[in-house]
Design a protein around this motif. Structure first.
Motif, PDB file in Angstrom:
ATOM      1  N   PHE A  10       0.830  -1.210   0.000  1.00  0.00           N
ATOM      2  CA  PHE A  10       0.000   0.000   0.000  1.00  0.00           C
ATOM      3  C   PHE A  10       0.862   1.256   0.000  1.00  0.00           C
ATOM      4  O   PHE A  10       0.646   2.175  -0.785  1.00  0.00           O
ATOM      5  N   LEU A  11       1.864   1.288   0.881  1.00  0.00           N
ATOM      6  CA  LEU A  11       2.709   2.478   0.976  1.00  0.00           C
ATOM      7  C   LEU A  11       3.502   2.715  -0.303  1.00  0.00           C
ATOM      8  O   LEU A  11       3.682   3.860  -0.728  1.00  0.00           O
ATOM      9  N   PRO A  40      10.822   4.263   5.744  1.00  0.00           N
ATOM     10  CA  PRO A  40      11.411   4.799   4.504  1.00  0.00           C
ATOM     11  C   PRO A  40      10.373   5.242   3.475  1.00  0.00           C
ATOM     12  O   PRO A  40      10.667   6.050   2.614  1.00  0.00           O
ATOM     13  N   PHE A  41       9.146   4.731   3.565  1.00  0.00           N
ATOM     14  CA  PHE A  41       8.120   5.084   2.584  1.00  0.00           C
ATOM     15  C   PHE A  41       7.350   6.340   2.962  1.00  0.00           C
ATOM     16  O   PHE A  41       6.442   6.733   2.253  1.00  0.00           O
ATOM     17  N   LEU A  42       7.677   6.963   4.045  1.00  0.00           N
ATOM     18  CA  LEU A  42       6.834   8.030   4.565  1.00  0.00           C
ATOM     19  C   LEU A  42       7.286   9.436   4.197  1.00  0.00           C
ATOM     20  O   LEU A  42       6.913  10.388   4.841  1.00  0.00           O
ATOM     21  N   ILE A  49       0.170  11.474   6.141  1.00  0.00           N
ATOM     22  CA  ILE A  49      -0.221  10.135   6.562  1.00  0.00           C
ATOM     23  C   ILE A  49      -0.108  10.018   8.077  1.00  0.00           C
ATOM     24  O   ILE A  49       0.811  10.556   8.684  1.00  0.00           O
ATOM     25  N   GLU A  50      -1.099   9.356   8.648  1.00  0.00           N
ATOM     26  CA  GLU A  50      -1.130   9.145  10.093  1.00  0.00           C
ATOM     27  C   GLU A  50      -1.464   7.678  10.350  1.00  0.00           C
ATOM     28  O   GLU A  50      -2.321   7.105   9.686  1.00  0.00           O
ATOM     29  N   PHE A  51      -0.792   7.101  11.325  1.00  0.00           N
ATOM     30  CA  PHE A  51      -1.070   5.729  11.741  1.00  0.00           C
ATOM     31  C   PHE A  51      -1.833   5.759  13.050  1.00  0.00           C
ATOM     32  O   PHE A  51      -1.507   6.532  13.945  1.00  0.00           O
ATOM     33  N   GLN A  52      -2.839   4.920  13.134  1.00  0.00           N
ATOM     34  CA  GLN A  52      -3.597   4.790  14.376  1.00  0.00           C
ATOM     35  C   GLN A  52      -3.668   3.310  14.729  1.00  0.00           C
ATOM     36  O   GLN A  52      -3.836   2.455  13.856  1.00  0.00           O
ATOM     37  N   TYR A  53      -3.564   3.030  16.016  1.00  0.00           N
ATOM     38  CA  TYR A  53      -3.524   1.656  16.497  1.00  0.00           C
ATOM     39  C   TYR A  53      -4.665   1.413  17.480  1.00  0.00           C
ATOM     40  O   TYR A  53      -5.093   2.313  18.182  1.00  0.00           O
ATOM     41  N   LYS A  54      -5.140   0.193  17.494  1.00  0.00           N
ATOM     42  CA  LYS A  54      -6.152  -0.223  18.487  1.00  0.00           C
ATOM     43  C   LYS A  54      -7.366   0.700  18.489  1.00  0.00           C
ATOM     44  O   LYS A  54      -7.738   1.273  19.491  1.00  0.00           O
ATOM     45  N   GLU A 112      -5.540  -4.873  -9.527  1.00  0.00           N
ATOM     46  CA  GLU A 112      -4.821  -6.141  -9.670  1.00  0.00           C
ATOM     47  C   GLU A 112      -3.992  -6.390  -8.411  1.00  0.00           C
ATOM     48  O   GLU A 112      -3.251  -5.509  -7.955  1.00  0.00           O
ATOM     49  N   CYS A 113      -4.107  -7.582  -7.865  1.00  0.00           N
ATOM     50  CA  CYS A 113      -3.486  -7.933  -6.575  1.00  0.00           C
ATOM     51  C   CYS A 113      -1.979  -7.717  -6.520  1.00  0.00           C
ATOM     52  O   CYS A 113      -1.442  -7.384  -5.473  1.00  0.00           O
ATOM     53  N   ASP A 114      -1.302  -7.921  -7.633  1.00  0.00           N
ATOM     54  CA  ASP A 114       0.162  -7.888  -7.627  1.00  0.00           C
ATOM     55  C   ASP A 114       0.743  -6.622  -8.254  1.00  0.00           C
ATOM     56  O   ASP A 114       1.920  -6.568  -8.565  1.00  0.00           O
ATOM     57  N   SER A 115      -0.084  -5.601  -8.429  1.00  0.00           N
ATOM     58  CA  SER A 115       0.369  -4.409  -9.134  1.00  0.00           C
ATOM     59  C   SER A 115       0.167  -3.140  -8.307  1.00  0.00           C
ATOM     60  O   SER A 115      -0.968  -2.687  -8.114  1.00  0.00           O
ATOM     61  N   GLU A 116       1.273  -2.573  -7.850  1.00  0.00           N
ATOM     62  CA  GLU A 116       1.201  -1.298  -7.139  1.00  0.00           C
ATOM     63  C   GLU A 116       0.684  -0.196  -8.059  1.00  0.00           C
ATOM     64  O   GLU A 116      -0.034   0.705  -7.623  1.00  0.00           O
TER      65      GLU A 116
END
Length: 128
Positions: A10-11, A40-42, A49-54, A112-116
């Motif tokens: 995804f990233l 490294p992708f950020l 982009i923000e990450f949220q947990y739980k 497509e599953c394998d294509s970024e």
């Protein structure tokens, strides 16, 4: 985060999206556990982009209600309730062409599953 959720995939697709955007966008990634391996992708110019947990149920419903798109890169799910929840709240759905997405009874934007690049194209089509 389980490997089949494919956060690095995804990233990496966001790199292409970032290069083609004319306006800034905000992306929230909800994870089960903190994952620092993707730093490294950020380095995006047009994506905050923000990450949220739980996240709890109230928070997820609030997030759905404020979101325009719901993206999953997961290849394997038995019954993927978040797709139905996001659809209920009016989110555009971006999902892989996988077995569990074939039975959905509403419109989705498939990649497509394998294509970024395919994922990037699907994301960009929902942002225009």
């Amino acid at each position: 985060l389980a490997a089949h959720k494919r956060l690095p995939f995804f990233l990496k697709s966001l790199i292409e999206v970032d290069q083609k955007l004319k306006n800034k966008i905000f992306v929230k990634v909800v994870l089960d556990n903190p994952d620092k391996s993707n730093q490294p992708f950020l380095n995006f110019q047009n994506i905050d982009i923000e990450f949220q947990y739980k996240i709890n149920r109230e928070q997820i419903f609030s997030l759905y209600s404020r979101s325009k798109n719901f993206v999953t890169t997961s290849l394997y799910e038995s019954y993927y309730l978040p797709l139905y929840e996001a659809h209920y709240f009016g989110c555009h759905l971006v999902v892989p062409k996988a077995g569990y997405t074939e039975d959905l009874n509403f419109s989705v934007n498939l990649f497509e599953c394998d294509s970024e690049q395919s994922l990037a194209k699907s994301l960009l089509s929902n942002l225009s």
